[in-house]
Scaffold this motif. Sequence first.
Motif, PDB file in Angstrom:
ATOM      1  N   CYS A   1       6.032 -59.512  78.513  1.00  0.00           N
ATOM      2  CA  CYS A   1       5.949 -60.480  79.610  1.00  0.00           C
ATOM      3  C   CYS A   1       4.904 -60.003  80.620  1.00  0.00           C
ATOM      4  O   CYS A   1       4.830 -58.814  80.926  1.00  0.00           O
ATOM      5  CB  CYS A   1       7.308 -60.623  80.278  1.00  0.00           C
ATOM      6  SG  CYS A   1       7.287 -61.737  81.695  1.00  0.00           S
TER       7      CYS A   1
ATOM      8  N   CYS B   1       7.796 -64.730  80.599  1.00  0.00           N
ATOM      9  CA  CYS B   1       8.907 -64.934  79.658  1.00  0.00           C
ATOM     10  C   CYS B   1       9.903 -65.974  80.163  1.00  0.00           C
ATOM     11  O   CYS B   1       9.947 -66.318  81.347  1.00  0.00           O
ATOM     12  CB  CYS B   1       9.597 -63.602  79.363  1.00  0.00           C
ATOM     13  SG  CYS B   1      10.751 -63.063  80.631  1.00  0.00           S
TER      14      CYS B   1
ATOM     15  N   ARG C   1      11.725 -59.341  89.300  1.00  0.00           N
ATOM     16  CA  ARG C   1      11.910 -60.778  89.555  1.00  0.00           C
ATOM     17  C   ARG C   1      12.402 -61.045  90.970  1.00  0.00           C
ATOM     18  O   ARG C   1      12.063 -62.049  91.575  1.00  0.00           O
ATOM     19  CB  ARG C   1      12.913 -61.352  88.549  1.00  0.00           C
ATOM     20  CG  ARG C   1      12.379 -61.387  87.121  1.00  0.00           C
ATOM     21  CD  ARG C   1      13.491 -61.720  86.166  1.00  0.00           C
ATOM     22  NE  ARG C   1      13.073 -61.650  84.773  1.00  0.00           N
ATOM     23  CZ  ARG C   1      13.906 -61.724  83.750  1.00  0.00           C
ATOM     24  NH1 ARG C   1      15.201 -61.871  83.957  1.00  0.00           N
ATOM     25  NH2 ARG C   1      13.449 -61.664  82.515  1.00  0.00           N
TER      26      ARG C   1
ATOM     27  N   CYS D   1      12.158 -64.866  83.085  1.00  0.00           N
ATOM     28  CA  CYS D   1      11.513 -64.959  84.405  1.00  0.00           C
ATOM     29  C   CYS D   1      11.485 -66.413  84.887  1.00  0.00           C
ATOM     30  O   CYS D   1      11.705 -66.686  86.062  1.00  0.00           O
ATOM     31  CB  CYS D   1      10.091 -64.416  84.340  1.00  0.00           C
ATOM     32  SG  CYS D   1      10.016 -62.628  84.311  1.00  0.00           S
TER      33      CYS D   1
ATOM     34  N   CYS E   1       7.628 -59.555  84.081  1.00  0.00           N
ATOM     35  CA  CYS E   1       8.618 -58.471  83.994  1.00  0.00           C
ATOM     36  C   CYS E   1       8.219 -57.529  82.863  1.00  0.00           C
ATOM     37  O   CYS E   1       7.037 -57.425  82.540  1.00  0.00           O
ATOM     38  CB  CYS E   1      10.031 -59.035  83.837  1.00  0.00           C
ATOM     39  SG  CYS E   1      10.401 -59.724  82.210  1.00  0.00           S
TER      40      CYS E   1
HETATM   41 ZN   LIG Z   1       9.594 -61.842  82.160  1.00  0.00          ZN
END
Ligand SMILES: [Zn+2]
Length: 408
Positions: free
Chosen positions: A4, A25, A304, A28, A7
């Motif tokens: 990702c 992703c 996040r 997220c 993240c």
């Molecule tokens: Zn992610």
Amino acid sequence: MKYCTRCLYPANHPYGITFDEKGVCSGCRVHEEKDNINYKERLSILKDIVDKYRSKDNTNYDCIVGVSGGKDSHFIVHIVKNVLKLNPLLVTYNHQFNTQVGIRNLKNIVRKFDCDHIRFTQKPNIIKKMAKISLKKMGDMCWHCHTGIGTFPIQIAVKYNVPLIIWGDHGNQDMVGQFSHYDMVEWTKKIRQEHAMRGFTWRDFINEEGLKKSDLLTYIYPSDEQLEAVGVRGIYLGNFLNWNAKQQTELMIKDFGFETLTQERSYNCYENVECWHCSGTHDYLKYLKFGFGRATDHASYDIRFGRITREQGIDFVKKYDAKRPKDLDILLKYLEMTEVEFETTIEKLRDQDIWKKNEDGTWIVKDSIANHMNDDFVEEVRVPIKDNSKYILTPENEDIGDFEHVFM
Ligand SMILES: [Zn+2]
């Protein structure tokens, strides 16, 4: 390996993950939804739902809550008792890999929130056999725990005729974005079977190490007829509250005396305090299979929420994910197994997309998030730091102490 761009999750995440055109992703993206949800409205929907299940004449419990002694157990019971004003029956499946802190926290929940509580303890010898069998079958000695947690509360709901079961957040929703918060997903037998139980059932244990059906009763799900007769329904608080585990845990520490436990394989001491192996060997197995561990999970959440940068997260992963856990020694002794046998057992489960076997028989990871610091879009999709608060306890200052299973 594809990772990702926001993240730290890799494309081979065992729960399944997808990426959008900027490499962000599904976990997220589902996390982002929370900024646009009207949680005041959601709370009122929750109150309407639980009102229908409240015992009208005070002749029964209002709901069932599964509790482990972890941070979420405290928070769920707090919401159920103090916010929703329900009378819950607390239910625990004793996984028997307890920490002292976990037992202490479990007692704390019952005492502080003043609730009735049922705890089921299986014959220790059956647990040992199941741990051995499931390690061989699926590279996870904790199958009995995932399954017990997802079965015993439902059995009790049927037995006590209490239809409503209240869970915390849906693990796969925020982690990998398996469901949107707009789906308002509820508990199902299918989720239990396919995810918590990895597609296996109690029947796969019959005749292994001499196990009989009578040894496995706690893992047998009630029939559809039994579930329908009571009207069993399981809801997730994560759909109705703006779930923020760190903030919630800090409230539980401050107001209700929840105790943390320093972890060996992560900087986050709030999670998995009730079991030695959750952040230890159980998680190390994830690393041996998929090339990432708990620090990746914890750091991805914190990125996040804007608590740490992606780069700080990568430093944590480098420090913790590959670390051999100390509790592996007590597990090997418990299972009467050598470390070579342990590694050979799970060899077939190593994901060859990330692991490569050298000619001398050793395994190396082919890729790591550390090689993806400057991938395309990383800057564009970055979450700015919004929350500078540190974890209340950090591993650097604490000795993790000796390990010992607390069975009861
Ligand atoms: Zn992610």
